[in-house]
Design a protein around this motif. Structure first.
Motif, mmCIF file in Angstrom:
data_model
loop_
_atom_site.group_PDB
_atom_site.id
_atom_site.type_symbol
_atom_site.label_atom_id
_atom_site.label_comp_id
_atom_site.label_asym_id
_atom_site.label_seq_id
_atom_site.Cartn_x
_atom_site.Cartn_y
_atom_site.Cartn_z
ATOM 1 N N VAL A 33 0.837 -1.203 0.000
ATOM 2 C CA VAL A 33 0.000 0.000 0.000
ATOM 3 C C VAL A 33 0.870 1.250 0.000
ATOM 4 O O VAL A 33 0.620 2.207 -0.745
ATOM 5 C CB VAL A 33 -0.957 0.001 1.205
ATOM 6 C CG1 VAL A 33 -1.759 1.295 1.260
ATOM 7 C CG2 VAL A 33 -1.900 -1.196 1.135
ATOM 8 N N MET A 34 1.922 1.232 0.826
ATOM 9 C CA MET A 34 2.801 2.393 0.898
ATOM 10 C C MET A 34 3.551 2.608 -0.411
ATOM 11 O O MET A 34 3.726 3.745 -0.865
ATOM 12 C CB MET A 34 3.787 2.226 2.055
ATOM 13 C CG MET A 34 3.109 2.202 3.415
ATOM 14 S SD MET A 34 4.275 2.071 4.774
ATOM 15 C CE MET A 34 5.070 3.675 4.663
ATOM 16 N N GLY A 50 -2.165 5.629 1.963
ATOM 17 C CA GLY A 50 -3.291 5.478 1.042
ATOM 18 C C GLY A 50 -4.180 6.705 1.022
ATOM 19 O O GLY A 50 -4.634 7.150 -0.047
ATOM 20 N N MET A 51 -4.425 7.274 2.196
ATOM 21 C CA MET A 51 -5.236 8.495 2.276
ATOM 22 C C MET A 51 -4.563 9.648 1.533
ATOM 23 O O MET A 51 -5.227 10.440 0.840
ATOM 24 C CB MET A 51 -5.454 8.857 3.750
ATOM 25 C CG MET A 51 -6.341 7.882 4.504
ATOM 26 S SD MET A 51 -6.366 8.177 6.297
ATOM 27 C CE MET A 51 -7.122 9.804 6.353
ATOM 28 N N TRP A 52 -3.242 9.748 1.669
ATOM 29 C CA TRP A 52 -2.511 10.813 0.978
ATOM 30 C C TRP A 52 -2.623 10.645 -0.536
ATOM 31 O O TRP A 52 -2.915 11.617 -1.259
ATOM 32 C CB TRP A 52 -1.049 10.774 1.424
ATOM 33 C CG TRP A 52 -0.188 11.890 0.887
ATOM 34 C CD1 TRP A 52 -0.587 12.991 0.191
ATOM 35 C CD2 TRP A 52 1.236 11.998 1.002
ATOM 36 N NE1 TRP A 52 0.482 13.778 -0.132
ATOM 37 C CE2 TRP A 52 1.616 13.193 0.352
ATOM 38 C CE3 TRP A 52 2.213 11.194 1.596
ATOM 39 C CZ2 TRP A 52 2.955 13.599 0.286
ATOM 40 C CZ3 TRP A 52 3.540 11.604 1.529
ATOM 41 C CH2 TRP A 52 3.896 12.796 0.882
ATOM 42 N N ALA A 53 -2.439 9.423 -1.034
ATOM 43 C CA ALA A 53 -2.489 9.190 -2.472
ATOM 44 C C ALA A 53 -3.880 9.466 -3.044
ATOM 45 O O ALA A 53 -4.022 10.125 -4.084
ATOM 46 C CB ALA A 53 -2.072 7.751 -2.778
ATOM 47 N N VAL A 54 -4.911 8.959 -2.365
ATOM 48 C CA VAL A 54 -6.282 9.172 -2.845
ATOM 49 C C VAL A 54 -6.626 10.664 -2.837
ATOM 50 O O VAL A 54 -7.232 11.182 -3.788
ATOM 51 C CB VAL A 54 -7.277 8.374 -1.979
ATOM 52 C CG1 VAL A 54 -8.712 8.768 -2.313
ATOM 53 C CG2 VAL A 54 -7.080 6.875 -2.184
ATOM 54 N N LEU A 90 -2.331 15.180 7.567
ATOM 55 C CA LEU A 90 -1.843 13.820 7.797
ATOM 56 C C LEU A 90 -0.545 13.744 8.591
ATOM 57 O O LEU A 90 -0.324 12.782 9.332
ATOM 58 C CB LEU A 90 -1.647 13.109 6.456
ATOM 59 C CG LEU A 90 -2.909 12.857 5.618
ATOM 60 C CD1 LEU A 90 -2.549 12.234 4.291
ATOM 61 C CD2 LEU A 90 -3.892 11.969 6.385
ATOM 62 N N GLU A 91 0.327 14.729 8.480
ATOM 63 C CA GLU A 91 1.645 14.610 9.109
ATOM 64 C C GLU A 91 1.586 14.474 10.626
ATOM 65 O O GLU A 91 2.334 13.660 11.203
ATOM 66 C CB GLU A 91 2.541 15.787 8.712
ATOM 67 C CG GLU A 91 4.009 15.577 9.020
ATOM 68 C CD GLU A 91 4.599 14.394 8.269
ATOM 69 O OE1 GLU A 91 5.570 13.787 8.767
ATOM 70 O OE2 GLU A 91 4.078 14.062 7.172
ATOM 71 N N PRO A 92 0.733 15.219 11.346
ATOM 72 C CA PRO A 92 0.644 14.985 12.792
ATOM 73 C C PRO A 92 0.236 13.546 13.138
ATOM 74 O O PRO A 92 0.681 13.002 14.157
ATOM 75 C CB PRO A 92 -0.428 15.983 13.254
ATOM 76 C CG PRO A 92 -0.386 17.073 12.234
ATOM 77 C CD PRO A 92 -0.093 16.376 10.941
ATOM 78 N N LEU A 93 -0.572 12.919 12.283
ATOM 79 C CA LEU A 93 -0.967 11.530 12.520
ATOM 80 C C LEU A 93 0.208 10.582 12.311
ATOM 81 O O LEU A 93 0.387 9.613 13.058
ATOM 82 C CB LEU A 93 -2.128 11.156 11.597
ATOM 83 C CG LEU A 93 -3.386 12.020 11.716
ATOM 84 C CD1 LEU A 93 -4.438 11.572 10.712
ATOM 85 C CD2 LEU A 93 -3.951 11.957 13.131
ATOM 86 N N TYR A 94 1.020 10.848 11.296
ATOM 87 C CA TYR A 94 2.232 10.061 11.076
ATOM 88 C C TYR A 94 3.149 10.119 12.305
ATOM 89 O O TYR A 94 3.638 9.095 12.794
ATOM 90 C CB TYR A 94 3.014 10.613 9.879
ATOM 91 C CG TYR A 94 2.568 10.178 8.514
ATOM 92 C CD1 TYR A 94 2.746 8.874 8.075
ATOM 93 C CD2 TYR A 94 2.003 11.092 7.620
ATOM 94 C CE1 TYR A 94 2.375 8.485 6.790
ATOM 95 C CE2 TYR A 94 1.632 10.713 6.334
ATOM 96 C CZ TYR A 94 1.811 9.409 5.934
ATOM 97 O OH TYR A 94 1.445 9.025 4.670
ATOM 98 N N VAL A 95 3.410 11.331 12.771
ATOM 99 C CA VAL A 95 4.362 11.522 13.872
ATOM 100 C C VAL A 95 3.852 10.876 15.160
ATOM 101 O O VAL A 95 4.602 10.199 15.876
ATOM 102 C CB VAL A 95 4.643 13.019 14.086
ATOM 103 C CG1 VAL A 95 5.509 13.234 15.327
ATOM 104 C CG2 VAL A 95 5.340 13.604 12.859
ATOM 105 N N GLY A 96 2.570 11.079 15.463
ATOM 106 C CA GLY A 96 2.010 10.492 16.675
ATOM 107 C C GLY A 96 2.107 8.978 16.683
ATOM 108 O O GLY A 96 2.451 8.363 17.699
ATOM 109 N N ARG A 97 1.841 8.353 15.532
ATOM 110 C CA ARG A 97 1.936 6.893 15.452
ATOM 111 C C ARG A 97 3.379 6.426 15.646
ATOM 112 O O ARG A 97 3.633 5.436 16.347
ATOM 113 C CB ARG A 97 1.410 6.428 14.093
ATOM 114 C CG ARG A 97 1.399 4.909 13.920
ATOM 115 C CD ARG A 97 0.426 4.256 14.870
ATOM 116 N NE ARG A 97 0.294 2.825 14.617
ATOM 117 C CZ ARG A 97 -0.468 2.016 15.331
ATOM 118 N NH1 ARG A 97 -1.169 2.491 16.347
ATOM 119 N NH2 ARG A 97 -0.541 0.727 15.039
ATOM 120 N N ALA A 98 4.315 7.128 15.039
ATOM 121 C CA ALA A 98 5.721 6.742 15.170
ATOM 122 C C ALA A 98 6.189 6.825 16.611
ATOM 123 O O ALA A 98 6.903 5.945 17.110
ATOM 124 C CB ALA A 98 6.588 7.628 14.277
#
Length: 430
Positions: free
Chosen positions: A235-236, A378-382, A411-419
């Motif tokens: 997916v990535m 996937g959300m970013w691509a769509v 989306l970026e805050p969601l990426y960072v929080g998950r990491a």
């Protein structure tokens, strides 16, 4: 320990050198071709090149192969290594056949949807044939490169890429001097792919003397296990391919071949900007895998320290580039490509946000915990595709650039929080 650090430094350094060679080749060749080939014809070639990149997908298996080759190497498990090699080979051969076939179908039946003149269509068919060859060979090369990376010898893969870049550079200048026809540039691209693939196969066999037999070593259970991680990487990978390369296709469908050339020019600068943090992350997957097997919690610091360093590099280099982007583009390509400066500025500015999660991708891949990242990608691509069709029909190449950059704000805050959660940076790794 000193030997391991030296190996890491060697891998990171050669990765930067390889990416720099590739970037310099692109930046020098783009104006060299643009000054002798009409923008409309160049746009057709760039469209086929973009389609080749779009179809050159590894379905996430490159990262998965790297991870499990690294695991077998660290554990010294030769039987496991042979099974991983067999499964990876079967997968990449299948992907190469399918992807190159799909590209053939797209070229044969899809040209009518683009606004080409008969002359442009004939150029597209020749360039398309070269693109098909690159897709087929690229699948084999991707497998060999993933194995070398998993063995901690990405430096050897990088030297092959450097040789490939300089071969393409020199040969392109020669054919431009002899003939001003863009089709010969496409032939050079395909020839460089042949040479690179041959070198990857030879060098990997010299480094890893382990041989496998399909009848004895191929194991569906091992391939399914690899696919478990590969699903997320798939997916990535698909999402990243859409984000990086689908923009030119969208612009071609909604605007003109000239707009494709303008978007591609700005995208070249974006790709160069992304390599500043990306080149740091490329060698990290085997390290993160070893850290995960060790169980000492070192991936927290690998992510935090790597991200700090990545952000420092980006902040030191990209803001000045954005400020003087119009001047740089005019110096590089001339006033006819001035719109490309706006494209490049939007895309390059997005790298400042994007780099906050790039180190986390190989770190969490080593931990086999990329599930949520695949959803975000996937959300970013769509979002980029949907906004791209909406914006580019009105604003052309600039609208497509805005469509790629805008989703990152959310989306970026969601990426960072998950990491932070998965690496223990917030005190929990659950």
């Amino acid at each position: 320990m000193m030997g391991r650090r030296a190996g890491v430094a060697r891998n990171i350094t050669t990765t930067y050198v390889a990416r720099l060679a590739s970037i310099l080749t692109l930046f020098v060749l783009f104006p060299a071709v643009a000054r002798v080939v009409p923008a409309s014809e160049y746009g057709v070639y760039l469209l086929t090149a973009g389609m080749a990149s779009l179809f050159s997908v590894d379905l996430g298996m490159a990262g998965s192969a790297t991870r499990y080759v690294s695991e077998a190497h660290v554990l010294g498990d030769d039987s496991r290594m042979r099974s991983v090699l067999a499964g990876s080979a079967v997968f990449f051969v299948g992907v190469g056949i399918f992807s190159s076939g799909a590209l053939v179908v797209t070229i044969v039946f899809g040209w009518k949807d683009f606004h080409f003149t008969p002359e442009q269509a004939s150029i597209g068919l020749v360039a398309g044939a070269a693109a098909v060859a690159q897709v087929a060979l690229g699948s084999i090369a991707a497998n060999e490169r993933a194995i070398l990376t998993g063995l901690g010898r990405i430096d050897l893969a990088n030297w092959i890429l450097i040789a490939q870049a300089f071969t393409r550079f020199g040969a392109t200048l020669v054919v431009l001097g002899v003939s001003r026809e863009i089709i010969w540039v496409a032939v050079v691209d395909a020839s460089a792919a042949v040479i690179g693939t041959f070198l990857f196969v030879i060098i990997r066999r010299m480094v890893l003397r382990t041989r496998f037999e399909f009848g004895r070593d191929f194991n569906w259970a091992v391939l399914r296990h690899m696919w478990g991680l590969s699903r997320d990487m798939l997916v990535m990978s698909l999402a990243a391919t859409v984000i990086l390369y689908a923009g030119g296709v969208v612009v071609g469908l909604t605007s003109s071949a000239v707009s494709v050339a303008l978007f591609a020019a700005g995208q070249r600068i974006y790709q160069a900007a992304k390599e500043i943090p990306n080149s740091l992350t490329a060698p990290l997957l085997p390290i993160a895998t070893a850290n995960h097997l060790d169980g000492a919690g070192r991936n927290k610091w690998l992510y935090l320290d790597g991200t700090r360093f990545s952000l420092a590099l980006v902040l030191a280099s990209l803001p000045p580039v954005c400020v003087y982007m119009a001047t740089l583009v005019e110096w590089w390509l001339g006033p006819n490509y001035s719109v490309a400066a706006d494209v490049a500025m939007l895309l390059t500015a997005s790298v400042i946000l994007n780099c906050l999660h790039l180190v986390a991708v190989p770190v969490m891949g080593g931990q086999e915990s990329l599930g949520w990242y695949s959803v975000l990608h996937g959300m970013w691509a769509v979002s980029a595709l949907g906004l791209g069709f909406l914006f580019s029909s009105e604003f052309g190449a600039v609208g497509m650039a805005l469509a790629v950059a805008l989703p990152l704000v959310i989306l970026e805050p969601l990426y960072v929080g998950r990491a932070l959660r998965k690496t223990g940076g917030l005190g929990s790794s659950s």
